[in-house]
Write a protein that holds these residues in place. Structure first.
Motif, PDB file in Angstrom:
ATOM      1  N   HIS A   1       0.825  -1.202   0.000  1.00 34.82           N
ATOM      2  CA  HIS A   1       0.000   0.000   0.000  1.00 34.82           C
ATOM      3  C   HIS A   1       0.865   1.261   0.000  1.00 34.82           C
ATOM      4  O   HIS A   1       0.561   2.241  -0.701  1.00 34.82           O
ATOM      5  CB  HIS A   1      -0.932   0.004   1.208  1.00 34.82           C
TER       6      HIS A   1
ATOM      7  N   GLU B   1      -2.940   0.101  -9.047  1.00 36.23           N
ATOM      8  CA  GLU B   1      -3.707  -0.906  -8.320  1.00 36.23           C
ATOM      9  C   GLU B   1      -4.025  -2.093  -9.227  1.00 36.23           C
ATOM     10  O   GLU B   1      -3.894  -3.263  -8.818  1.00 36.23           O
ATOM     11  CB  GLU B   1      -4.999  -0.305  -7.776  1.00 36.23           C
TER      12      GLU B   1
ATOM     13  N   GLU C   1      -5.345  -4.507  -0.975  1.00 37.20           N
ATOM     14  CA  GLU C   1      -6.790  -4.524  -0.718  1.00 37.20           C
ATOM     15  C   GLU C   1      -7.527  -3.965  -1.931  1.00 37.20           C
ATOM     16  O   GLU C   1      -7.218  -2.859  -2.384  1.00 37.20           O
ATOM     17  CB  GLU C   1      -7.063  -3.661   0.516  1.00 37.20           C
TER      18      GLU C   1
ATOM     19  N   ILE D   1      -8.196  -0.057  -2.793  1.00 38.02           N
ATOM     20  CA  ILE D   1      -7.271   0.747  -1.995  1.00 38.02           C
ATOM     21  C   ILE D   1      -6.953   2.072  -2.679  1.00 38.02           C
ATOM     22  O   ILE D   1      -6.663   3.074  -2.009  1.00 38.02           O
ATOM     23  CB  ILE D   1      -5.958  -0.045  -1.709  1.00 38.02           C
ATOM     24  N   SER D   2      -7.045   2.124  -4.007  1.00 39.28           N
ATOM     25  CA  SER D   2      -6.722   3.369  -4.705  1.00 39.28           C
ATOM     26  C   SER D   2      -7.643   4.511  -4.283  1.00 39.28           C
ATOM     27  O   SER D   2      -7.214   5.671  -4.193  1.00 39.28           O
ATOM     28  CB  SER D   2      -6.779   3.166  -6.222  1.00 39.28           C
ATOM     29  N   GLU D   3      -8.906   4.205  -4.001  1.00 38.74           N
ATOM     30  CA  GLU D   3      -9.845   5.248  -3.581  1.00 38.74           C
ATOM     31  C   GLU D   3      -9.485   5.773  -2.190  1.00 38.74           C
ATOM     32  O   GLU D   3      -9.570   6.982  -1.921  1.00 38.74           O
ATOM     33  CB  GLU D   3     -11.272   4.695  -3.594  1.00 38.74           C
ATOM     34  N   LYS D   4      -9.070   4.890  -1.293  1.00 45.06           N
ATOM     35  CA  LYS D   4      -8.653   5.321   0.046  1.00 45.06           C
ATOM     36  C   LYS D   4      -7.394   6.180  -0.026  1.00 45.06           C
ATOM     37  O   LYS D   4      -7.249   7.171   0.702  1.00 45.06           O
ATOM     38  CB  LYS D   4      -8.406   4.105   0.942  1.00 45.06           C
ATOM     39  N   LEU D   5      -6.472   5.786  -0.907  1.00 48.17           N
ATOM     40  CA  LEU D   5      -5.232   6.547  -1.026  1.00 48.17           C
ATOM     41  C   LEU D   5      -5.459   7.902  -1.691  1.00 48.17           C
ATOM     42  O   LEU D   5      -4.747   8.864  -1.406  1.00 48.17           O
ATOM     43  CB  LEU D   5      -4.191   5.736  -1.788  1.00 48.17           C
TER      44      LEU D   5
ATOM     45  N   ASP E   1      -8.116   9.706  -1.121  1.00 47.08           N
ATOM     46  CA  ASP E   1      -8.554  10.511   0.023  1.00 47.08           C
ATOM     47  C   ASP E   1      -7.359  10.971   0.852  1.00 47.08           C
ATOM     48  O   ASP E   1      -7.310  12.121   1.324  1.00 47.08           O
ATOM     49  CB  ASP E   1      -9.514   9.709   0.908  1.00 47.08           C
ATOM     50  N   LYS E   2      -6.387  10.083   1.025  1.00 43.11           N
ATOM     51  CA  LYS E   2      -5.199  10.431   1.803  1.00 43.11           C
ATOM     52  C   LYS E   2      -4.399  11.531   1.116  1.00 43.11           C
ATOM     53  O   LYS E   2      -3.955  12.496   1.762  1.00 43.11           O
ATOM     54  CB  LYS E   2      -4.324   9.193   2.003  1.00 43.11           C
TER      55      LYS E   2
ATOM     56  N   SER F   1      -5.916  14.848   1.585  1.00 43.53           N
ATOM     57  CA  SER F   1      -5.902  15.377   2.947  1.00 43.53           C
ATOM     58  C   SER F   1      -4.525  15.887   3.372  1.00 43.53           C
ATOM     59  O   SER F   1      -4.376  16.452   4.456  1.00 43.53           O
ATOM     60  CB  SER F   1      -6.364  14.290   3.929  1.00 43.53           C
TER      61      SER F   1
END
Length: 310
Positions: free
Chosen positions: A184, A224, A235, A238-242, A244-245, A248
């Protein structure tokens, strides 16, 4: 535990310094020039998490051989082969080798050099650099080092390492799934470094543009897809979560690759973007954004290499 930190640059110097500050048995393996510098100035950390001034134990590759319990590696990928040879006299059968390099290809190199059992997993999140006086400057609160057995097991040696790492002024986190966390991080840093170096801007101005957002999201999705296709333990989604990161992060956040490019020094294009591009070609996965990023990075390398010849 006896801990050997290979190098006293921004990453190794920071985390090794925090362990030394706590009172752990930490020694730094450094080049002759850095040894003279540190003997003169000490190891200085200037950080939003607290400054410290340290007088670290120092050795060079020619020092008397002795075995350490832990060897912490935080070199650049293009320095790894040399670092492996420098550290061989200090690695025994029971030594844990903990790499903090970006990417994933270095794990195979270390396993080949020291054996499957010796190499544990690791990664870090920290924005740190050396200033002109050799001090370590760490300007943002993030200072996390994640480590663990690559098997995911919680065995005696990793529990002992946890005791040494706990209680420092940095965030040392024991993970039961370090393999996935390394992949990740690889996905995150390959995107962050590629995008910021491609556009020669911090992440903030890039993501403010709709086209910038689409480019970041597209590169994350490409990487991904490649990772999932060759069976990396990432996971799904995971690209969508990253994304967001990345959205931020501080407006002025730069990648270490971008900072290196600004200094006209070598970068890790082949180790990060190139490794996944090669996999994409093998698997016949279309990765147009990755191709664009890699082309930019290789053109930069060609320019830098040519300038070094004059």
């Amino acid at each position: 535990m006896k801990i050997l930190v290979v190098g006293a640059g921004a990453i190794g110097g920071y985390f090794g310094g925090r362990l030394l500050e706590k009172g752990e048995d930490v020694t730094f393996l450094v080049r002759d020039r850095r040894k003279k510098e540190l003997e003169s100035t000490g190891l200085n950390i200037e950080s939003v998490n607290g400054d410290c001034r340290l007088t670290p134990p120092l050795i060079t590759k020619n020092s008397k051989a002795q075995e350490y319990d832990v060897v912490l590696l935080s070199t650049k990928s293009y320095q790894l082969a040399g670092a492996i040879e420098d550290v061989r006299p200090f690695v025994g059968k029971e030594t844990m080798v903990l790499p903090l390099l970006n990417g994933i290809a270095h794990v195979d190199q270390l396993v080949e050099a020291f054996g499957e059992q010796s190499v544990i997993g690791g990664l870090c999140f920290v924005e740190a650099t050396l200033d002109e006086k050799g001090a370590i400057v760490q300007a943002s609160p993030m200072n996390q080092l994640v480590y663990g057995e690559r098997s995911g097991e919680s065995i005696d040696r990793i529990k002992r390492l946890q005791k040494s790492f706990d209680g420092t002024k940095a965030d040392f986190v024991l993970s039961g799934n370090i393999e996935q966390e390394m992949w990740h991080k690889y996905l995150f840093i390959t995107t962050m470094s590629g995008i910021t170096t491609l556009f020669e801007q911090p992440i903030g101005p890039i993501r403010q543009l709709e086209s910038g957002q689409r480019t970041i999201a597209a590169l994350l999705k490409e990487l991904e897809e490649v990772m999932l296709k060759f069976g990396a333990p990432v996971e799904p989604g995971i690209s969508e979560k990253l994304l967001d990161k990345l959205n931020s992060m501080g407006e002025g956040m730069k990648s270490s690759m971008q900072r290196d490019a600004e200094k006209s020094v070598p970068i890790e294009a082949d180790h990060l973007q190139g490794y996944l591009l090669e996999k994409a070609h093998e698997l016949e996965v279309a990765v147009p954004v990755l191709e664009t990023v890699y082309t930019k990075l290789k053109l930069y390398e060609k320019t830098v290499n040519n300038s070094l010849h004059f």
